[in-house]
Scaffold this motif. Structure first.
Motif, mmCIF file in Angstrom:
data_model
loop_
_atom_site.group_PDB
_atom_site.id
_atom_site.type_symbol
_atom_site.label_atom_id
_atom_site.label_comp_id
_atom_site.label_asym_id
_atom_site.label_seq_id
_atom_site.Cartn_x
_atom_site.Cartn_y
_atom_site.Cartn_z
ATOM 1 N N ARG A 136 -1.702 -13.191 -67.075
ATOM 2 C CA ARG A 136 -2.539 -14.160 -65.912
ATOM 3 C C ARG A 136 -4.056 -14.183 -66.103
ATOM 4 N NH1 ARG A 136 -0.195 -13.830 -60.043
ATOM 5 N NH2 ARG A 136 2.032 -13.453 -60.502
ATOM 6 N N PHE A 137 -4.611 -13.081 -66.645
ATOM 7 C CA PHE A 137 -5.926 -12.893 -66.934
ATOM 8 C C PHE A 137 -6.580 -13.339 -68.291
ATOM 9 C CE2 PHE A 137 -4.679 -9.493 -64.417
ATOM 10 C CZ PHE A 137 -5.283 -9.907 -62.976
ATOM 11 N N GLN A 138 -5.381 -13.625 -69.292
ATOM 12 C CA GLN A 138 -5.820 -14.514 -70.565
ATOM 13 C C GLN A 138 -5.537 -16.032 -70.357
ATOM 14 O OE1 GLN A 138 -3.734 -12.311 -73.705
ATOM 15 N NE2 GLN A 138 -3.394 -10.579 -72.154
ATOM 16 N N THR A 139 -4.903 -16.594 -69.310
ATOM 17 C CA THR A 139 -4.648 -17.909 -69.232
ATOM 18 C C THR A 139 -5.943 -18.829 -68.912
ATOM 19 O OG1 THR A 139 -2.541 -17.302 -68.245
ATOM 20 C CG2 THR A 139 -3.403 -19.509 -67.631
ATOM 21 N N ARG A 141 -4.364 -30.650 -64.617
ATOM 22 C CA ARG A 141 -4.810 -29.265 -65.139
ATOM 23 C C ARG A 141 -3.885 -28.641 -66.127
ATOM 24 N NH1 ARG A 141 -6.106 -29.467 -59.906
ATOM 25 N NH2 ARG A 141 -8.320 -28.509 -59.159
ATOM 26 N N THR A 142 -4.411 -28.207 -67.266
ATOM 27 C CA THR A 142 -3.763 -27.683 -68.319
ATOM 28 C C THR A 142 -3.923 -26.170 -68.569
ATOM 29 O OG1 THR A 142 -3.838 -29.922 -69.414
ATOM 30 C CG2 THR A 142 -3.252 -27.840 -70.795
ATOM 31 N N TYR A 143 -2.671 -25.466 -68.249
ATOM 32 C CA TYR A 143 -2.650 -24.195 -68.453
ATOM 33 C C TYR A 143 -2.249 -23.568 -69.793
ATOM 34 C CZ TYR A 143 -3.087 -24.313 -63.407
ATOM 35 O OH TYR A 143 -3.479 -24.524 -61.960
ATOM 36 N N ILE A 144 -3.160 -22.778 -70.632
ATOM 37 C CA ILE A 144 -2.789 -22.246 -72.018
ATOM 38 C C ILE A 144 -2.684 -20.778 -71.693
ATOM 39 C CG2 ILE A 144 -3.488 -22.112 -74.093
ATOM 40 C CD1 ILE A 144 -5.304 -24.728 -73.229
ATOM 41 N N VAL A 145 -1.301 -20.450 -72.386
ATOM 42 C CA VAL A 145 -1.320 -18.754 -71.958
ATOM 43 C C VAL A 145 -0.713 -18.269 -73.579
ATOM 44 C CG1 VAL A 145 0.182 -17.030 -70.790
ATOM 45 C CG2 VAL A 145 -0.280 -19.207 -69.594
ATOM 46 N N PRO A 146 -1.315 -17.413 -74.228
ATOM 47 C CA PRO A 146 -1.180 -16.989 -75.357
ATOM 48 C C PRO A 146 0.119 -15.804 -75.253
ATOM 49 C CG PRO A 146 -2.960 -15.970 -74.727
ATOM 50 C CD PRO A 146 -2.807 -17.039 -73.650
ATOM 51 N N ILE A 147 1.277 -16.098 -76.032
ATOM 52 C CA ILE A 147 2.468 -15.373 -76.051
ATOM 53 C C ILE A 147 2.579 -14.687 -77.310
ATOM 54 C CG2 ILE A 147 4.671 -15.022 -75.468
ATOM 55 C CD1 ILE A 147 3.190 -16.211 -72.965
ATOM 56 N N ALA A 148 2.264 -13.099 -77.549
ATOM 57 C CA ALA A 148 2.537 -12.585 -78.678
ATOM 58 C C ALA A 148 4.012 -12.411 -78.839
ATOM 59 C CB ALA A 148 1.776 -11.155 -78.446
ATOM 60 N N ASP A 149 4.734 -12.112 -78.091
ATOM 61 C CA ASP A 149 6.274 -11.978 -78.508
ATOM 62 C C ASP A 149 6.801 -12.719 -77.205
ATOM 63 O OD1 ASP A 149 8.564 -10.200 -77.911
ATOM 64 O OD2 ASP A 149 8.113 -10.491 -80.134
#
Length: 190
Positions: A86-89, A102-110
């Motif tokens: 949530r805090f990296q979005t 609104r475009t939400y971008i969430v990095p997913i490591a795995d």
């Protein structure tokens, strides 16, 4: 990483459309009763595409677009296991044809950080009110969800129960992706 808006996939030269189910109907015998076999097949195919394009251990970016001035609760974070994301979005706000996007971008490591099957089910259920899980509950507008491979750059955009788009970074890359996807998942358009 190149992020496309939902309306930019159709007709793009680097994009291939895939129907998630071509034989069954979402309704039984021309009635209002939902056909569970149809939804099982759709979700199985969507999951197969995701599994092929985003293997375990490979990072990707979850991107979702929400239209409207007040997007409210999209329901996405209940499908993300790792609550620290949530805090990296990142959120990008823009105006699209007199409507806020609104475009939400969430990095997913795995991929274990997400409830992948539940997310794909929610996307595929969005036009059918009685089915669960769902995104946004009873709202009329749903998040448009894309998955972007962080290293290779290909995109999977499952837009609802009817279909998905895959997008490569070049014609050769798209062809390699199409060859990687098994024949039952990739239609033969030759």
């Amino acid at each position: 990483m190149h992020i496309l808006k939902p309306n930019q996939f159709s007709g793009d030269a680097l994009t291939e459309h895939i129907e998630l189910e071509e034989e069954l109907s979402p309704f039984l015998n021309q009635s209002d009763e939902l056909n569970q076999a149809y939804f099982d097949a759709v979700i199985r195919k969507a999951k197969g595409l995701f599994d092929t394009l985003f293997p375990h251990g490979e990072a990707f970016t979850l991107v979702y677009h929400v239209y409207g001035d007040h997007p409210g609760n999209t329901g996405m974070f209940r499908l993300i296991r790792d609550k620290s994301l949530r805090f990296q979005t990142a959120v990008i706000r823009s105006e699209e044809e007199e409507e806020t996007l609104r475009t939400y971008i969430v990095p997913i490591a795995d991929r274990d950080q997400l409830r992948i099957t539940r997310l794909l089910e929610a996307i595929c259920h969005q036009d059918f009110q009685p089915l669960r899980p769902r995104l946004r509950g009873w709202a009329m507008s749903y998040p448009a969800v894309q998955f972007i491979h962080q290293k290779a750059g290909h995109v999977l955009f499952v837009y609802d129960d009817r279909g998905a788009y895959i997008r490569g970074t070049s014609p050769e890359h798209l062809q390699a992706i199409k060859q990687k996807i098994s024949p039952p998942l990739m239609p033969d358009r030759t």
